[in-house]
Design an enzyme around this catalytic site. Structure first.
Site: not given
Ligand code: COA
Length: 432
Positions: A237, A335
């Site tokens: 995607e 996605g």
């Molecule tokens: N509880 C509290 N905070 C949490 C947490 C939890 N279980 N898990 C992550 N966080 C916080 C992190 O500490 C970080 O906070 P900070 O920015 O204050 O340090 C923030 O959330 C982001 O975590 P990070 O691991 O850096 O996220 P990322 O940029 O790697 O993104 C997702 C991870 C899950 C947010 C992202 O993959 C997503 O949006 N996934 C859903 C959508 C998807 O999968 N799409 C597929 C294709 S579009």
């Protein structure tokens, strides 16, 4: 009338273009690197001309002018994805949020939300009068076909992409010429934990597989680890800069794809000028709308499809929370489920959920006995298969509740394993 004369007739100032937006309209805009910023600015500056106009898009990179106190009553904002620029507004109730599988976003917009106006970024026309929607095909290609008023910011920095992004100027009502740099999404530096996760994920990816990479910090780490693979395919995607070197070096060459052979299939690009330059004029890349690239039945036609996505937390049954932290809307489901299901249906396919084992400087375990109250499950325990952290791989599909819990505890951060083991013993009445 020749296309040039028609184009010139449709060429207007931003102010004139937006004068065709009526009070009460819903206006859907392109997002991310395709944000039509000149039109956004014109709307914000002339906000008094509008009343009760709902602006809809996904994942803003720039300012979110629609939530400024001053524009209340003039604009409201409906976002299909939460990000740093609108999370607070959604949480405070100043903006609203629509959740949906991205495979359904074109249908949801076309048949349910029904915006009257669509606004996007395009390239200047080519010699035959075709412009390109550039980095974004996703839902904007659909709204271009179905909205009554279609406005495009023509910007020479938009990459000329092929596939369903190539559109004739007859399909638009108004063009506004304004060149400016595109919004960019630089990849954050890869952490050691992400590097290890990348290694673990790469161990599940074989030469010849077709991959999908999700959003967040982990995809770039995986790209680093895929440098030693051969003949990979790409059906995703979205992509960031990470894939550019893999394609240039021939690691991704789509040669083993049994479906769309030789082609990279994408919904939108989400990176920097490095990615834009690579996409520009590249006929090996086919931009497609989300009801194609994210459609699980289309995804599944690729044999050996490996999806890699990330999440917020996973409970001991394997329920995956991906876009909320409690009631806080942190991102969107995107996605993820589309690709998990497509990969599961793909012959030889695998879905991977990859995440660091802890968050907030190691103070929170992402593998939890019970998901945080008010959180939304994105990928259900029935859909999830491989879960990867920096500590290893848990394979969950076909596993009992006890086996799942054990596998997950074994890849949890060591600081939390004891507590999780106690939970296991309490829940299953047996020693961990
Ligand atoms: N509880 C509290 N905070 C949490 C947490 C939890 N279980 N898990 C992550 N966080 C916080 C992190 O500490 C970080 O906070 P900070 O920015 O204050 O340090 C923030 O959330 C982001 O975590 P990070 O691991 O850096 O996220 P990322 O940029 O790697 O993104 C997702 C991870 C899950 C947010 C992202 O993959 C997503 O949006 N996934 C859903 C959508 C998807 O999968 N799409 C597929 C294709 S579009």
């Amino acid at each position: 009338m020749g296309w040039k004369a028609e184009y010139n007739k449709k060429l207007v100032s931003a102010r004139t273009a937006i004068s065709h937006i009526k009070d009460g309209d819903k206006v859907v805009m392109s997002f991310g690197c395709g944000e039509p910023r000149a039109i956004v600015r014109a709307m914000r500056e002339n906000y008094k001309d509008f009343h009760n106009v709902q602006v809809i898009n996904m994942l803003l990179l720039g300012e979110t002018p629609w939530v400024d106190e001053e524009v209340k009553g003039h604009f409201s904002y409906n976002s299909f994805f939460a990000s740093g620029t609108n999370r607070k507004a959604i949480s405070d109730g100043v903006a609203d949020f629509t959740t949906c599988y991205l495979s359904e976003a074109p249908m949801v917009l076309r048949d349910i939300v029904k915006p009257r106006v669509t606004v996007m970024s395009v390239t200047p026309p080519d010699s035959e009068g075709y412009v390109s929607l550039g980095t974004n095909c996703d839902y904007i290609e659909t709204t271009l076909s179905h909205c009554e008023v279609k406005i495009a910011q023509v910007n020479k920095n938009v990459p000329y992409t092929y596939g369903k992004t190539r559109k004739h100027i007859t399909e638009f009502n108004y063009f506004v010429e304004f060149d400016e740099e595109l919004p960019e999404v630089p990849a954050p530096p890869i952490t050691e934990v992400e590097m290890q996760i990348g290694k673990n994920c790469a161990s599940l990816i074989n030469d010849g597989d077709c991959i999908q990479l999700g959003i967040g910090g982990i995809p770039n780490a995986i790209c680093e680890e895929l440098k030693h693979k051969k003949d990979l395919g790409l059906h995703s995607e979205m992509v960031g800069d990470g894939v550019v070197d893999l394609i240039k070096s021939g690691v991704i060459n789509n040669s083993k794809k049994n479906f769309n052979n030789g082609k990279t299939i994408l919904g939108f690009g989400f990176g920097t000028k490095k990615l834009f330059d690579f996409l520009n004029g590249n006929k090996d890349i086919e931009m497609t709308p989300m009801d194609y690239v994210n459609n699980p039945l289309i995804i599944a036609q690729n044999d050996n499809l490996v999806s890699v996505n990330s999440c917020i937390e996973i409970d001991l049954m394997g329920q995956v929370v991906s876009d909320t932290i409690g009631e806080y809307q942190f991102s969107g489901i995107g996605g993820q489920v589309d690709f998990v299901r497509g990969a599961t249906m793909s012959k030889g396919g695998r879905s991977i959920m990859a995440m660091p084992s802890s968050a907030k400087g190691g103070t929170i375990s992402k593998i939890v006995p019970k998901i945080t109250d008010y959180s939304a499950v994105a990928t259900t325990r029935n859909d999830v298969n491989y879960v990867v952290t920096e500590y290893g791989i848990a394979q969950l599909k076909g596993k009992t509740m006890k086996e799942r819990a054990r596998a997950l505890i074994n890849i949890a951060h060591p600081n939390f394993r004891e507590d999780l083991a106690k939970e296991y013993e309490k829940r299953f009445n047996e020693k961990f």
